[in-house]
Design a protein around this motif. Structure first.
Motif, PDB file in Angstrom:
ATOM      1  N   CYS A 184      -5.431   2.112  -0.142  1.00  9.43           N
ATOM      2  CA  CYS A 184      -3.982   1.889  -0.157  1.00  9.43           C
ATOM      3  C   CYS A 184      -3.582   0.721   0.738  1.00  9.43           C
ATOM      4  N   ILE A 189      -4.170  -2.440  -1.233  1.00  6.07           N
ATOM      5  CA  ILE A 189      -3.116  -2.622  -2.231  1.00  6.07           C
ATOM      6  C   ILE A 189      -1.821  -3.057  -1.561  1.00  6.07           C
ATOM      7  N   SER A 213       0.698  -6.482  -2.039  1.00  7.32           N
ATOM      8  CA  SER A 213       1.882  -6.184  -2.839  1.00  7.32           C
ATOM      9  C   SER A 213       3.195  -6.476  -2.125  1.00  7.32           C
TER      10      SER A 213
END
Length: 88
Positions: free
Chosen positions: A53, A56, A60
């Motif tokens: 996570c 990511i 992002s």
């Protein structure tokens, strides 16, 4: 994105994700109300998820500063949980 931003995000994902997952595993191993060996395994499994996570998240968000800030904030929370739950 500039090459410097990509480098910073990559470092945030790799180094920040590693630090986040290590703090998560240590904190959960100390604070979970279950047998020690089960708490360690649970902490490691959650740490793998958080490391993914973090990678990511690093790519992002709008800026590299937010990537570092978000990962650092969650790391501080897990660090505080570890300090609160660890035996003196």
């Amino acid at each position: 994105m500039t090459p410097l931003s990509i480098t910073s995000r990559t470092l945030a994902a790799a180094l920040g994700g590693y630090a986040l997952s290590a703090l998560c595993a240590m904190a959960l191993a100390v604070i979970l109300p279950m047998p020690r060996n089960e708490a360690v395994i649970t902490g490691i499994l959650v740490a793998f998820l958080l490391c993914a996570c973090a990678a990511i998240w690093a790519f992002s968000v709008r800026s590299a500063w937010r990537a570092w800030g978000g990962i650092a904030l969650v790391s501080l929370v897990f660090g505080a949980l570890y300090l609160i739950g660890s035996p003196s």
